[in-house]
Design an enzyme around this catalytic site. Structure first.
Site, mmCIF file in Angstrom:
data_model
loop_
_atom_site.group_PDB
_atom_site.id
_atom_site.type_symbol
_atom_site.label_atom_id
_atom_site.label_comp_id
_atom_site.label_asym_id
_atom_site.label_seq_id
_atom_site.Cartn_x
_atom_site.Cartn_y
_atom_site.Cartn_z
ATOM 1 N N VAL A 215 0.399 6.495 0.232
ATOM 2 C CA VAL A 215 0.916 7.593 1.064
ATOM 3 C C VAL A 215 2.117 8.264 0.392
ATOM 4 O O VAL A 215 2.926 8.914 1.045
ATOM 5 C CB VAL A 215 1.302 7.089 2.473
ATOM 6 C CG1 VAL A 215 0.077 6.632 3.227
ATOM 7 C CG2 VAL A 215 2.346 5.978 2.406
ATOM 8 N N PRO B 204 0.789 -1.239 0.000
ATOM 9 C CA PRO B 204 0.000 0.000 0.000
ATOM 10 C C PRO B 204 0.821 1.289 0.000
ATOM 11 O O PRO B 204 0.253 2.376 0.109
ATOM 12 C CB PRO B 204 -0.790 -0.122 1.307
ATOM 13 C CG PRO B 204 0.149 -0.863 2.212
ATOM 14 C CD PRO B 204 0.878 -1.843 1.330
ATOM 15 N N GLU B 205 2.137 1.194 -0.162
ATOM 16 C CA GLU B 205 2.988 2.378 -0.024
ATOM 17 C C GLU B 205 2.572 3.539 -0.923
ATOM 18 O O GLU B 205 2.643 4.707 -0.536
ATOM 19 C CB GLU B 205 4.459 2.009 -0.322
ATOM 20 C CG GLU B 205 5.144 1.205 0.762
ATOM 21 C CD GLU B 205 5.020 -0.289 0.548
ATOM 22 O OE1 GLU B 205 5.871 -1.029 1.043
ATOM 23 O OE2 GLU B 205 4.055 -0.728 -0.127
ATOM 24 N N ILE B 206 2.144 3.223 -2.147
ATOM 25 C CA ILE B 206 1.819 4.290 -3.097
ATOM 26 C C ILE B 206 0.675 5.167 -2.591
ATOM 27 O O ILE B 206 0.560 6.336 -2.972
ATOM 28 C CB ILE B 206 1.493 3.699 -4.488
ATOM 29 C CG1 ILE B 206 1.643 4.784 -5.563
ATOM 30 C CG2 ILE B 206 0.109 3.045 -4.499
ATOM 31 C CD1 ILE B 206 1.712 4.242 -6.968
#
Length: 251
Positions: A138, A134-136
Site C-alpha cells: 500500500v 505487507p506495508e509495501i
C-alpha cells in the site's frame, strides 16, 4: 486494570495482556498503543507479574498491524511524528524490561503486529499463525518494526519480507528465527524461575549482542558475578541439594 482495548490479568505469576479488538483483527490504534504502553509499565513494576504473555483476542489474528482507517488523520507533521513514535516507545521499553515477554501468536501477525511479536523475548506460535510485512503493498514501509525484525531474522531474510510483502507460515518463521517454538507453552515454566535471573538474562542478552566479542565476554563475566552472588542463586543451589522447590525472593 481496566482498559478499552486490552484485557489484563495477573494470576500465579503470569500476567496476560490481550489485544482486544477482534472485530478488526486487533489492529493497533492510538488508544491501544497508549494503553499497551501503560499496561507494560504497570506490569513491569508489579512483583506479582513474573512473566508477561501478549496475545490477541478472537480466532482470526494476534494483531494485523496499524489501523489504516486512522492513518491519514495524524494532524501536523510533528503530531504525526509523535503518533508514529508510540510503537517505537513500546518496542524500546520491551527491550529494557526485566520481566520476560512471551508473544502467544495465532492467526495473522502482520506489519506492526509482526514487529510487536518480534519485540518479545520469546514467540510461541500456533500452527495456523501467519507472519508478514505487507506495508509495501500500500506504498508504506515497516520502518519502526525493521529494528526487531532484522535483529531476529537477519538482513537477507528480513529484507525479503520487507520488500516482497510475502507472508510466511509458522514453520517458516521458526526456521527463520522469528518464532521460538510452534505450539508448546512456556509461560508457566518461566514464572517458576528466579525473577533475578530472568531480569539479568534479558539485560545481558540485549547488551551483549551490541558489543564487540571480547567486550561482550568481559561484560558477561560481570553479569555472571551478579547472578552467582544473588540470594536467589544461593537459594536455588541449596534447594537442589535439599531436593525441594526453591523459594525465590527476587534478590
Amino acid at each position: 486494570m481496566t482498559c478499552e482495548t486490552l484485557l489484563v490479568t495477573v494470576a500465579d505469576g503470569v500476567a496476560s495482556v490481550t489485544l482486544n479488538r477482534p472485530e478488526v483483527r486487533n489492529a493497533l490504534n492510538a488508544t491501544m498503543i497508549g494503553e499497551l504502553e501503560q499496561a507494560l509499565g504497570a506490569l513491569e513494576a508489579d512483583p506479582g507479574a513474573r512473566v508477561i504473555v501478549l496475545a490477541g483476542a478472537g480466532d482470526r489474528a494476534f494483531c494485523a498491524g496499524a489501523d489504516l482507517k486512522g492513518m491519514g488523520e495524524r494532524g501536523t507533521t510533528l503530531q504525526a511524528r509523535e503518533s508514529f513514535g508510540g510503537l517505537a516507545r513500546i518496542l524500546e521499553a520491551m527491550a529494557r524490561m526485566t520481566t520476560p515477554l512471551v508473544a502467544k501468536v495465532h492467526g495473522f501477525a502482520l506489519a506492526g503486529g509482526c514487529g510487536l511479536a518480534a519485540g518479545c523475548d520469546i514467540v510461541i506460535a500456533s500452527d495456523d499463525a501467519v507472519f508478514g510485512l505487507p506495508e509495501i503493498k500500500v506504498g508504506l514501509l515497516p520502518l519502526i518494526v525493521m529494528a526487531p525484525i532484522l535483529r531476529s531474522v537477519g538482513r537477507k531474510r528480513g529484507m525479503l519480507m520487507i520488500l516482497s510483502g510475502e507472508q510466511v507460515s509458522a514453520r517458516e518463521a521458526f526456521d527463520m528465527g522469528l518464532v521460538s517454538r510452534v505450539v508448546p507453552r512456556v509461560a508457566r515454566t518461566l514464572a517458576g524461575y528466579s525473577p533475578t535471573a530472568l531480569g539479568l538474562a534479558k539485560e545481558a542478552a540485549t547488551t551483549a549482542t551490541g558489543l564487540e566479542y571480547s567486550a561482550a565476554l568481559r561484560y558477561l563475566r560481570e553479569m555472571l558475578t551478579l547472578v552467582a552472588m544473588s540470594d536467589d542463586a544461593k537459594e536455588g543451589i541449596a534447594a537442589f541439594f535439599e531436593k525441594r522447590p526453591p523459594r525465590w525472593s527476587g534478590r
